[in-house]
Design a protein around this motif. Structure first.
Motif, PDB file in Angstrom:
ATOM      1  N   GLY A   2      61.700 113.581  37.260  1.00  0.00           N
ATOM      2  CA  GLY A   2      62.135 112.197  37.095  1.00  0.00           C
ATOM      3  C   GLY A   2      61.163 111.223  37.730  1.00  0.00           C
ATOM      4  N   LYS A   3      60.973 110.076  37.061  1.00  0.00           N
ATOM      5  CA  LYS A   3      60.084 109.023  37.577  1.00  0.00           C
ATOM      6  C   LYS A   3      60.921 107.954  38.265  1.00  0.00           C
ATOM      7  CE  LYS A   3      55.999 110.304  35.940  1.00  0.00           C
ATOM      8  NZ  LYS A   3      55.710 110.272  34.538  1.00  0.00           N
ATOM      9  N   ARG A   4      60.253 107.133  39.085  1.00  0.00           N
ATOM     10  CA  ARG A   4      60.942 106.022  39.751  1.00  0.00           C
ATOM     11  C   ARG A   4      60.652 104.719  39.015  1.00  0.00           C
ATOM     12  NH1 ARG A   4      62.284 105.570  44.687  1.00  0.00           N
ATOM     13  NH2 ARG A   4      60.779 103.946  45.183  1.00  0.00           N
ATOM     14  N   LEU A  21      67.307 105.296  30.898  1.00  0.00           N
ATOM     15  CA  LEU A  21      66.375 106.014  31.774  1.00  0.00           C
ATOM     16  C   LEU A  21      67.142 106.857  32.785  1.00  0.00           C
ATOM     17  CD1 LEU A  21      63.809 103.118  32.284  1.00  0.00           C
ATOM     18  CD2 LEU A  21      63.332 105.303  31.152  1.00  0.00           C
ATOM     19  N   THR A  22      68.237 106.293  33.306  1.00  0.00           N
ATOM     20  CA  THR A  22      69.063 107.038  34.264  1.00  0.00           C
ATOM     21  C   THR A  22      69.654 108.269  33.587  1.00  0.00           C
ATOM     22  OG1 THR A  22      69.594 104.988  35.410  1.00  0.00           O
ATOM     23  CG2 THR A  22      71.055 106.848  35.832  1.00  0.00           C
ATOM     24  N   ASP A  23      70.190 108.065  32.380  1.00  0.00           N
ATOM     25  CA  ASP A  23      70.800 109.195  31.659  1.00  0.00           C
ATOM     26  C   ASP A  23      69.772 110.273  31.315  1.00  0.00           C
ATOM     27  OD1 ASP A  23      73.155 107.905  31.909  1.00  0.00           O
ATOM     28  OD2 ASP A  23      73.355 107.290  29.815  1.00  0.00           O
ATOM     29  N   ALA A  24      68.495 109.859  31.241  1.00  0.00           N
ATOM     30  CA  ALA A  24      67.441 110.846  30.927  1.00  0.00           C
ATOM     31  C   ALA A  24      66.893 111.505  32.199  1.00  0.00           C
ATOM     32  CB  ALA A  24      66.315 110.164  30.160  1.00  0.00           C
ATOM     33  N   GLY A  25      67.508 111.181  33.352  1.00  0.00           N
ATOM     34  CA  GLY A  25      67.131 111.894  34.580  1.00  0.00           C
ATOM     35  C   GLY A  25      66.145 111.156  35.479  1.00  0.00           C
ATOM     36  N   HIS A  26      65.823 109.907  35.133  1.00  0.00           N
ATOM     37  CA  HIS A  26      64.925 109.130  35.999  1.00  0.00           C
ATOM     38  C   HIS A  26      65.749 108.348  37.023  1.00  0.00           C
ATOM     39  CE1 HIS A  26      61.566 110.155  33.459  1.00  0.00           C
ATOM     40  NE2 HIS A  26      62.281 109.789  32.401  1.00  0.00           N
ATOM     41  N   SER A  27      65.063 107.849  38.068  1.00  0.00           N
ATOM     42  CA  SER A  27      65.825 107.042  39.026  1.00  0.00           C
ATOM     43  C   SER A  27      65.457 105.578  38.823  1.00  0.00           C
ATOM     44  CB  SER A  27      65.560 107.513  40.454  1.00  0.00           C
ATOM     45  OG  SER A  27      64.483 106.805  40.997  1.00  0.00           O
ATOM     46  N   CYS A  28      66.482 104.731  38.798  1.00  0.00           N
ATOM     47  CA  CYS A  28      66.277 103.308  38.507  1.00  0.00           C
ATOM     48  C   CYS A  28      66.798 102.448  39.638  1.00  0.00           C
ATOM     49  CB  CYS A  28      67.019 102.902  37.229  1.00  0.00           C
ATOM     50  SG  CYS A  28      66.302 103.613  35.752  1.00  0.00           S
ATOM     51  N   GLN A  29      66.042 101.400  39.927  1.00  0.00           N
ATOM     52  CA  GLN A  29      66.490 100.360  40.866  1.00  0.00           C
ATOM     53  C   GLN A  29      66.378  99.045  40.111  1.00  0.00           C
ATOM     54  OE1 GLN A  29      66.986  99.931  44.587  1.00  0.00           O
ATOM     55  NE2 GLN A  29      67.392  97.847  43.835  1.00  0.00           N
ATOM     56  N   VAL A  30      67.457  98.261  40.091  1.00  0.00           N
ATOM     57  CA  VAL A  30      67.423  96.966  39.399  1.00  0.00           C
ATOM     58  C   VAL A  30      67.319  95.862  40.441  1.00  0.00           C
ATOM     59  CG1 VAL A  30      68.689  95.388  37.863  1.00  0.00           C
ATOM     60  CG2 VAL A  30      68.853  97.867  37.509  1.00  0.00           C
ATOM     61  N   ILE A  31      66.414  94.910  40.215  1.00  0.00           N
ATOM     62  CA  ILE A  31      66.445  93.711  41.055  1.00  0.00           C
ATOM     63  C   ILE A  31      66.715  92.499  40.174  1.00  0.00           C
ATOM     64  CG2 ILE A  31      65.064  94.560  42.993  1.00  0.00           C
ATOM     65  CD1 ILE A  31      62.655  93.110  41.837  1.00  0.00           C
ATOM     66  N   GLU A  32      67.474  91.572  40.732  1.00  0.00           N
ATOM     67  CA  GLU A  32      67.973  90.434  39.957  1.00  0.00           C
ATOM     68  C   GLU A  32      67.825  89.172  40.806  1.00  0.00           C
ATOM     69  OE1 GLU A  32      69.383  89.695  36.754  1.00  0.00           O
ATOM     70  OE2 GLU A  32      69.185  87.769  37.786  1.00  0.00           O
ATOM     71  N   ASP A 219      52.962  92.664  44.062  1.00  0.00           N
ATOM     72  CA  ASP A 219      52.061  93.814  44.218  1.00  0.00           C
ATOM     73  C   ASP A 219      52.694  94.957  44.994  1.00  0.00           C
ATOM     74  OD1 ASP A 219      50.345  92.493  42.655  1.00  0.00           O
ATOM     75  OD2 ASP A 219      49.067  91.739  44.282  1.00  0.00           O
ATOM     76  N   SER A 220      53.523  94.610  45.994  1.00  0.00           N
ATOM     77  CA  SER A 220      54.126  95.719  46.749  1.00  0.00           C
ATOM     78  C   SER A 220      55.203  96.410  45.901  1.00  0.00           C
ATOM     79  CB  SER A 220      54.647  95.267  48.110  1.00  0.00           C
ATOM     80  OG  SER A 220      55.729  94.419  47.940  1.00  0.00           O
ATOM     81  N   TRP A 221      55.900  95.671  45.045  1.00  0.00           N
ATOM     82  CA  TRP A 221      56.852  96.328  44.128  1.00  0.00           C
ATOM     83  C   TRP A 221      56.094  97.274  43.185  1.00  0.00           C
ATOM     84  CZ3 TRP A 221      61.742  96.447  45.202  1.00  0.00           C
ATOM     85  CH2 TRP A 221      62.425  95.343  45.713  1.00  0.00           C
ATOM     86  N   LEU A 222      54.958  96.792  42.677  1.00  0.00           N
ATOM     87  CA  LEU A 222      54.183  97.609  41.730  1.00  0.00           C
ATOM     88  C   LEU A 222      53.717  98.898  42.395  1.00  0.00           C
ATOM     89  CD1 LEU A 222      52.036  94.871  39.910  1.00  0.00           C
ATOM     90  CD2 LEU A 222      53.850  96.257  38.904  1.00  0.00           C
ATOM     91  N   GLU A 223      53.397  98.788  43.674  1.00  0.00           N
ATOM     92  CA  GLU A 223      52.931  99.961  44.415  1.00  0.00           C
ATOM     93  C   GLU A 223      54.040 100.973  44.644  1.00  0.00           C
ATOM     94  OE1 GLU A 223      51.070  99.527  48.468  1.00  0.00           O
ATOM     95  OE2 GLU A 223      49.743  98.283  47.197  1.00  0.00           O
ATOM     96  N   LYS A 224      55.246 100.441  44.929  1.00  0.00           N
ATOM     97  CA  LYS A 224      56.356 101.321  45.342  1.00  0.00           C
ATOM     98  C   LYS A 224      56.938 102.160  44.204  1.00  0.00           C
ATOM     99  CE  LYS A 224      58.341  98.201  48.406  1.00  0.00           C
ATOM    100  NZ  LYS A 224      59.479  97.368  48.593  1.00  0.00           N
ATOM    101  N   PHE A 225      56.758 101.713  42.956  1.00  0.00           N
ATOM    102  CA  PHE A 225      57.418 102.402  41.834  1.00  0.00           C
ATOM    103  C   PHE A 225      56.397 102.983  40.849  1.00  0.00           C
ATOM    104  CE2 PHE A 225      60.709  99.908  43.663  1.00  0.00           C
ATOM    105  CZ  PHE A 225      61.878 100.615  43.434  1.00  0.00           C
ATOM    106  N   ASP A 226      56.817 104.042  40.145  1.00  0.00           N
ATOM    107  CA  ASP A 226      55.921 104.628  39.138  1.00  0.00           C
ATOM    108  C   ASP A 226      55.754 103.667  37.962  1.00  0.00           C
ATOM    109  OD1 ASP A 226      55.708 107.049  40.560  1.00  0.00           O
ATOM    110  OD2 ASP A 226      57.656 107.696  39.761  1.00  0.00           O
TER     111      ASP A 226
END
Ligand code: UDP
Length: 368
Positions: A2-4, A21-32, A219-226
């Motif tokens: 699974g990807k982040r 994506l979650t149902d396919a086994g990846h991990s998701c974080q939503v920011i709003e 940029d730090s968000w881009l770094e933290k996630f796949d």
């Protein structure tokens, strides 16, 4: 493995991606950025009026695709509402979108044949219409254009209809039948429990953080996630390096009135240019709920978009498309890392079903 994934924005594009994506086994974080899910589809319950308020303007779900209709109904049940607004022009009411009833009200014609003959008389001979105004004149002539289109369009887009593409108006049908349904699609309705419930169910089990502006820390968000699914505006993502894209915004004036039914229909369009709002929406009609003594109405004022305002509509003039083309090449450079999607991310005047279709298409590629 699974990807982040980071999902920026919890509107339709973001929420469909998060679910799939979650149902396919990846991990998701939503920011709003806002304090609620659902983007501009967000609705809230107004107990006094016994209805859901379409907080960012009326949303009517419609599609011709059985696949999309089945998809959205995994998350909610729909009522049988169909959109049949009226037009108020100089105090007179008309059936709308333009149909045989409209032509009967204007000209007294009764049959499809008579309407066809009258239209052939008033239509202007413009062989190759180059803009919205010319297209209307070539289809329905000046009187219908002036009554139903010119003022509304000028208010809505703050551009002369001569400078706008005909595609904006081709969304609306012109019918020589007594059929005033706004849409031709075979499926249409309003979620019985409001739109927000759809998003609650789509995002079930997925972490959502509110009040977070991705761009402050890009940029730090881009770094933290796949991978990042970005549903905001492309010009803001790239720090407006290619210049700003143009959007239209809206201002809403809401009133809770001490009357059970204010206008007898979900929306009345005010097509005169002198009246500053484009329409009055009465929310309880969307819910087909008329039991309460009060009603909620909203006047919708189009406004110029400025930094910090919510973007409602991309303005699809040639100039803006040229600016967007520059951002598109920057977006291409981010391919593999960032997906840009939705009405803002793709700078397209999408309806809800088109956003879902676009998301599912992108997911097919992402999920292989
Ligand atoms: N339009 C018009 N008169 C109306 C309603 C719509 O001229 O009474 C034109 C206007 O240019 C508008 C376009 O049709 O921008 C599309 O209208 P639609 O109702 O699809 O807009 P939305 O609901 O997305 O705001």
């Amino acid at each position: 493995m699974g990807k982040r994934y980071l999902i920026v924005g919890s509107g339709l594009f973001g929420s469909v991606c998060a679910r799939e994506l979650t149902d396919a086994g990846h991990s998701c974080q939503v920011i709003e950025k806002r304090d609620h899910i659902g983007g501009n589809c967000y609705t809230r319950k107004i107990e006094e009026a016994g209805c859901h308020e379409h907080v960012y303007g009326p949303h009517i779900f419609h599609t011709n695709s059985t696949e999309l209709w089945n998809y959205i109904r995994r998350f909610t049940e729909f009522n049988h509402f169909s959109y049949r607004p009226r037009v108020n022009f100089k105090g007179s009411y008309y059936s709308f979108p333009i149909n045989l009833m409209t032509l009967n009200q204007l000209w007294g014609v009764v049959t499809p044949e008579a309407a066809k003959a009258k239209l052939a008389e008033v239509r202007e001979d413009i062989p190759d219409p180059a803009n919205l105004e010319e297209w209307c004149l070539s289809q329905v002539g000046r009187e219908l254009y002036e009554t139903f289109v010119r003022g509304y369009t000028a208010k809505q887009w703050h551009h002369d209809p001569k400078d706008l593409p005909a595609s904006l108006i081709k969304r609306l049908p012109i019918r020589l039948r007594y059929d005033d349904n706004y849409f031709n699609d075979q499926y249409q309705g309003i979620p019985k429990e409001g739109y927000t419930k759809i998003f609650e169910r789509m995002l079930e089990g997925i972490p959502v953080e509110f009040g977070v502006d991705f761009l402050e820390d890009r940029d730090s968000w881009l770094e933290k996630f796949d991978h990042v699914i970005y549903t905001g505006s492309p010009d803001s993502f790239f720090g407006y390096s290619e210049g700003p894209l143009e959007y239209r915004s809206l201002r809403f004036e809401r009133e809770l009135l001490d009357t059970p039914d204010f206008q007898g229909v979900a929306a009345v369009n005010y097509t005169e240019e002198q009246i500053p709002y484009t329409r009055i929406v009465e929310h309880k009609h969307f819910d087909l709920s008329f039991s309460k003594e009060k009603t909620l109405i909203t006047k919708e004022y189009p406004s110029d978009w400025k930094l910090g305002d919510i973007e409602f509509y991309p303005v699809n003039t040639g100039e803006n498309q040229a600016v967007f083309a520059k951002y598109k090449s920057l977006m291409k450079e981010m391919e593999g890392k960032v997906v840009f999607g939705g009405r803002l991310g793709e700078y397209r005047y999408y309806d809800m079903h088109q956003v879902i279709a676009a998301a599912l298409k992108r997911l097919k590629v992402l999920l292989g």
